[in-house]
Motif scaffolding. Structure first.
Motif, PDB file in Angstrom:
ATOM      1  N   THR A 198       0.808  -1.231   0.000  1.00 44.08           N
ATOM      2  CA  THR A 198       0.000   0.000   0.000  1.00 44.08           C
ATOM      3  C   THR A 198       0.839   1.279   0.000  1.00 44.08           C
ATOM      4  O   THR A 198       0.277   2.366   0.103  1.00 44.08           O
ATOM      5  N   HIS A 199       2.154   1.140  -0.108  1.00 42.74           N
ATOM      6  CA  HIS A 199       3.008   2.328  -0.021  1.00 42.74           C
ATOM      7  C   HIS A 199       2.643   3.365  -1.089  1.00 42.74           C
ATOM      8  O   HIS A 199       2.748   4.575  -0.845  1.00 42.74           O
ATOM      9  N   ASP A 200       2.188   2.906  -2.258  1.00 44.53           N
ATOM     10  CA  ASP A 200       1.896   3.823  -3.356  1.00 44.53           C
ATOM     11  C   ASP A 200       0.524   4.483  -3.247  1.00 44.53           C
ATOM     12  O   ASP A 200       0.239   5.451  -3.960  1.00 44.53           O
ATOM     13  N   ILE A 201      -0.320   3.994  -2.351  1.00 44.76           N
ATOM     14  CA  ILE A 201      -1.681   4.547  -2.286  1.00 44.76           C
ATOM     15  C   ILE A 201      -2.101   5.004  -0.891  1.00 44.76           C
ATOM     16  O   ILE A 201      -3.187   5.559  -0.728  1.00 44.76           O
ATOM     17  N   TYR A 202      -1.285   4.797   0.125  1.00 40.55           N
ATOM     18  CA  TYR A 202      -1.763   5.085   1.478  1.00 40.55           C
ATOM     19  C   TYR A 202      -1.993   6.581   1.702  1.00 40.55           C
ATOM     20  O   TYR A 202      -2.917   6.981   2.419  1.00 40.55           O
ATOM     21  N   LYS A 203      -1.180   7.437   1.084  1.00 40.22           N
ATOM     22  CA  LYS A 203      -1.375   8.875   1.261  1.00 40.22           C
ATOM     23  C   LYS A 203      -2.641   9.356   0.550  1.00 40.22           C
ATOM     24  O   LYS A 203      -3.435  10.120   1.120  1.00 40.22           O
ATOM     25  N   SER A 204      -2.826   8.925  -0.686  1.00 35.13           N
ATOM     26  CA  SER A 204      -4.024   9.332  -1.420  1.00 35.13           C
ATOM     27  C   SER A 204      -5.277   8.729  -0.789  1.00 35.13           C
ATOM     28  O   SER A 204      -6.344   9.359  -0.770  1.00 35.13           O
ATOM     29  N   SER A 205      -5.154   7.540  -0.230  1.00 35.01           N
ATOM     30  CA  SER A 205      -6.294   6.917   0.447  1.00 35.01           C
ATOM     31  C   SER A 205      -6.662   7.696   1.702  1.00 35.01           C
ATOM     32  O   SER A 205      -7.851   7.836   2.034  1.00 35.01           O
ATOM     33  N   ARG A 206      -5.664   8.224   2.385  1.00 34.84           N
ATOM     34  CA  ARG A 206      -5.952   9.043   3.567  1.00 34.84           C
ATOM     35  C   ARG A 206      -6.700  10.313   3.164  1.00 34.84           C
ATOM     36  O   ARG A 206      -7.634  10.740   3.858  1.00 34.84           O
ATOM     37  N   ARG A 207      -6.305  10.907   2.035  1.00 33.55           N
ATOM     38  CA  ARG A 207      -7.013  12.102   1.562  1.00 33.55           C
ATOM     39  C   ARG A 207      -8.466  11.781   1.236  1.00 33.55           C
ATOM     40  O   ARG A 207      -9.379  12.554   1.543  1.00 33.55           O
ATOM     41  N   LEU A 208      -8.668  10.621   0.606  1.00 36.36           N
ATOM     42  CA  LEU A 208     -10.029  10.197   0.303  1.00 36.36           C
ATOM     43  C   LEU A 208     -10.824   9.993   1.586  1.00 36.36           C
ATOM     44  O   LEU A 208     -11.995  10.398   1.677  1.00 36.36           O
ATOM     45  N   ALA A 209     -10.191   9.403   2.593  1.00 36.40           N
ATOM     46  CA  ALA A 209     -10.861   9.184   3.881  1.00 36.40           C
ATOM     47  C   ALA A 209     -11.262  10.511   4.526  1.00 36.40           C
ATOM     48  O   ALA A 209     -12.360  10.641   5.081  1.00 36.40           O
ATOM     49  N   LEU A 210     -10.387  11.488   4.442  1.00 33.95           N
ATOM     50  CA  LEU A 210     -10.686  12.804   5.018  1.00 33.95           C
ATOM     51  C   LEU A 210     -11.866  13.467   4.303  1.00 33.95           C
ATOM     52  O   LEU A 210     -12.721  14.091   4.943  1.00 33.95           O
ATOM     53  N   ARG A 211     -11.919  13.332   2.968  1.00 32.79           N
ATOM     54  CA  ARG A 211     -13.020  13.930   2.206  1.00 32.79           C
ATOM     55  C   ARG A 211     -14.350  13.259   2.556  1.00 32.79           C
ATOM     56  O   ARG A 211     -15.367  13.934   2.721  1.00 32.79           O
ATOM     57  N   GLU A 212     -14.335  11.948   2.665  1.00 31.27           N
ATOM     58  CA  GLU A 212     -15.571  11.236   2.978  1.00 31.27           C
ATOM     59  C   GLU A 212     -16.007  11.514   4.422  1.00 31.27           C
ATOM     60  O   GLU A 212     -17.204  11.670   4.691  1.00 31.27           O
ATOM     61  N   ARG A 213     -15.071  11.600   5.319  1.00 27.79           N
ATOM     62  CA  ARG A 213     -15.424  11.925   6.705  1.00 27.79           C
ATOM     63  C   ARG A 213     -16.070  13.299   6.785  1.00 27.79           C
ATOM     64  O   ARG A 213     -17.100  13.483   7.439  1.00 27.79           O
ATOM     65  N   ALA A 214     -15.476  14.267   6.102  1.00 27.83           N
ATOM     66  CA  ALA A 214     -16.020  15.630   6.131  1.00 27.83           C
ATOM     67  C   ALA A 214     -17.426  15.672   5.541  1.00 27.83           C
ATOM     68  O   ALA A 214     -18.315  16.350   6.073  1.00 27.83           O
ATOM     69  N   ALA A 215     -17.647  14.933   4.464  1.00 32.89           N
ATOM     70  CA  ALA A 215     -18.953  14.945   3.811  1.00 32.89           C
ATOM     71  C   ALA A 215     -20.017  14.287   4.685  1.00 32.89           C
ATOM     72  O   ALA A 215     -21.146  14.783   4.788  1.00 32.89           O
ATOM     73  N   LEU A 216     -19.690  13.193   5.332  1.00 33.31           N
ATOM     74  CA  LEU A 216     -20.650  12.517   6.203  1.00 33.31           C
ATOM     75  C   LEU A 216     -20.961  13.375   7.431  1.00 33.31           C
ATOM     76  O   LEU A 216     -22.110  13.455   7.871  1.00 33.31           O
ATOM     77  N   ARG A 217     -19.939  14.017   7.967  1.00 33.70           N
ATOM     78  CA  ARG A 217     -20.165  14.932   9.100  1.00 33.70           C
ATOM     79  C   ARG A 217     -21.102  16.054   8.704  1.00 33.70           C
ATOM     80  O   ARG A 217     -22.036  16.407   9.436  1.00 33.70           O
ATOM     81  N   ALA A 218     -20.842  16.638   7.531  1.00 37.66           N
ATOM     82  CA  ALA A 218     -21.660  17.759   7.072  1.00 37.66           C
ATOM     83  C   ALA A 218     -23.105  17.340   6.845  1.00 37.66           C
ATOM     84  O   ALA A 218     -24.017  18.167   6.941  1.00 37.66           O
ATOM     85  N   ALA A 219     -23.320  16.064   6.561  1.00 38.33           N
ATOM     86  CA  ALA A 219     -24.674  15.558   6.338  1.00 38.33           C
ATOM     87  C   ALA A 219     -25.391  15.235   7.642  1.00 38.33           C
ATOM     88  O   ALA A 219     -26.545  14.823   7.628  1.00 38.33           O
ATOM     89  N   GLY A 220     -24.699  15.425   8.762  1.00 41.53           N
ATOM     90  CA  GLY A 220     -25.314  15.189  10.057  1.00 41.53           C
ATOM     91  C   GLY A 220     -25.187  13.778  10.574  1.00 41.53           C
ATOM     92  O   GLY A 220     -25.818  13.417  11.576  1.00 41.53           O
ATOM     93  N   VAL A 221     -24.374  12.960   9.908  1.00 40.88           N
ATOM     94  CA  VAL A 221     -24.157  11.590  10.386  1.00 40.88           C
ATOM     95  C   VAL A 221     -23.118  11.644  11.516  1.00 40.88           C
ATOM     96  O   VAL A 221     -22.032  12.193  11.328  1.00 40.88           O
ATOM     97  N   PRO A 222     -23.437  11.101  12.689  1.00 41.66           N
ATOM     98  CA  PRO A 222     -22.505  11.197  13.812  1.00 41.66           C
ATOM     99  C   PRO A 222     -21.253  10.339  13.628  1.00 41.66           C
ATOM    100  O   PRO A 222     -21.310   9.264  13.029  1.00 41.66           O
ATOM    101  N   VAL A 223     -20.143  10.846  14.140  1.00 41.34           N
ATOM    102  CA  VAL A 223     -18.880  10.112  14.108  1.00 41.34           C
ATOM    103  C   VAL A 223     -18.920   9.012  15.161  1.00 41.34           C
ATOM    104  O   VAL A 223     -19.495   9.185  16.240  1.00 41.34           O
ATOM    105  N   ALA A 224     -18.319   7.885  14.872  1.00 46.30           N
ATOM    106  CA  ALA A 224     -18.318   6.752  15.792  1.00 46.30           C
ATOM    107  C   ALA A 224     -17.741   7.138  17.149  1.00 46.30           C
ATOM    108  O   ALA A 224     -16.665   7.748  17.227  1.00 46.30           O
ATOM    109  N   ASN A 225     -18.450   6.776  18.194  1.00 49.07           N
ATOM    110  CA  ASN A 225     -17.996   7.079  19.547  1.00 49.07           C
ATOM    111  C   ASN A 225     -17.293   5.896  20.191  1.00 49.07           C
ATOM    112  O   ASN A 225     -16.996   5.918  21.380  1.00 49.07           O
TER     113      ASN A 225
END
Length: 288
Positions: A198-225
């Motif tokens: 995963t060395h070639d994709i782990y950084k870009s995958s993290r960026r994707l994770a950040l974008r999806e987290r932000a979008a779900l938060r903005a939609a009012g979906v709660p973050v896992a507690n």
């Protein structure tokens, strides 16, 4: 004495026509009520269980070359398969998972009411596909059915999906089954940095994770507690679906299916639409 009554032809024709009309209207009304009932239950009565018959509508314009995601390819991986539990030998066989082996697949979890993770992931995936297609993207699903007589595909096939196309990104959709009291919310899983894998994709995958987290938060979906860190992000090295990917990839646990509030969102059309809209925004943000 027997009395004979002669009914005029005109009256007889009118009566039979009126009766036919009444039967037609009541029959149609019955069909409408029954169809609505079936839609509300969202059960495919012809296949049994939680399989699906109809695809969500996808509008296809004649010229989509100028659409926001024209020329982009997205792979969506709806977690598990509805019939996995019917094929224990097949899903328990070991397959490559990125330097080690894991079982081909698992049965997935379900809500306390019995709504399967496989069906939830399938329905959200189809809504997401429809939205991305409308935006011009080419969308590939790792499975094309949600049926009791099907199993898989295995995690190694899911992990490699999109590598040869090549896709711009891949999203794997799941629901968690944590039984801890009060455990709820979504979290996004991205791969860690593993040489050769995963060395070639782990950084870009993290960026994707950040974008999806932000979008779900903005939609009012709660973050896992119940995930360490409490920020909705998780990084793992033990998932074949992530380890075998050569394109940016994340796994999204949309919520905890054992939690009543999360389960309500997952089992309603409005809730699943919320997920699909947010995930779409995340994809668009990542692809720029």
């Amino acid at each position: 004495m027997v009395w004979t009554v002669t009914v005029p032809d005109v009256f007889w024709k009118f009566s039979t026509s009126l009766l036919a009309l009444v039967l037609l209207v009541t029959g149609v009304a019955g069909e409408v009520v029954w169809s609505q009932h079936a839609r509300e239950r969202e059960v495919d009565l012809t296949a049994g269980g939680w399989a699906d018959r109809a695809e969500p509508p996808v509008s296809r314009s004649l010229d989509r070359t100028s659409a926001p995601l024209a020329g982009r390819t997205v792979v969506i991986d709806p977690g598990h398969q509805l019939g996995n539990h019917n094929y224990p030998r097949k899903i328990n066989r070991l397959v490559p998972a990125g330097g080690f082996k894991k079982p081909c697949n698992t049965t997935g979890t379900a809500t306390r009411g019995g709504y399967p993770e496989a069906t939830m992931a399938w329905r959200v995936s189809r809504l997401l596909r429809a939205r991305l297609t409308d935006l011009g993207a080419r969308v590939v699903l790792t499975r094309t059915s949600n049926r009791q007589d099907r199993w898989g595909p295995c995690v190694d096939e899911r992990g490699r999906a999109g590598n040869k196309i090549p896709a711009d990104l891949k999203i794997s959709l799941h629901g968690d089954g944590n039984t801890a009291s009060g455990a709820r919310g979504f979290h996004v899983i991205a791969p860690t940095d593993r040489a050769r894998w995963t060395h070639d994709i782990y950084k870009s995958s993290r960026r994707l994770a950040l974008r999806e987290r932000a979008a779900l938060r903005a939609a009012g979906v709660p973050v896992a507690n119940y995930i360490a860190g409490g920020d909705g992000l998780d990084f793992r090295s033990d998932l074949g679906t992530l380890n075998l990917s050569d394109v940016p990839t994340v796994m999204v646990e949309l919520g905890n299916m054992r939690n009543p509030r999360d389960a309500h969102r997952m089992t309603t059309r409005k809730g699943r639409a919320t997920y699909a809209k947010a995930l779409t925004r995340g994809v668009r943000a990542f692809l720029g």
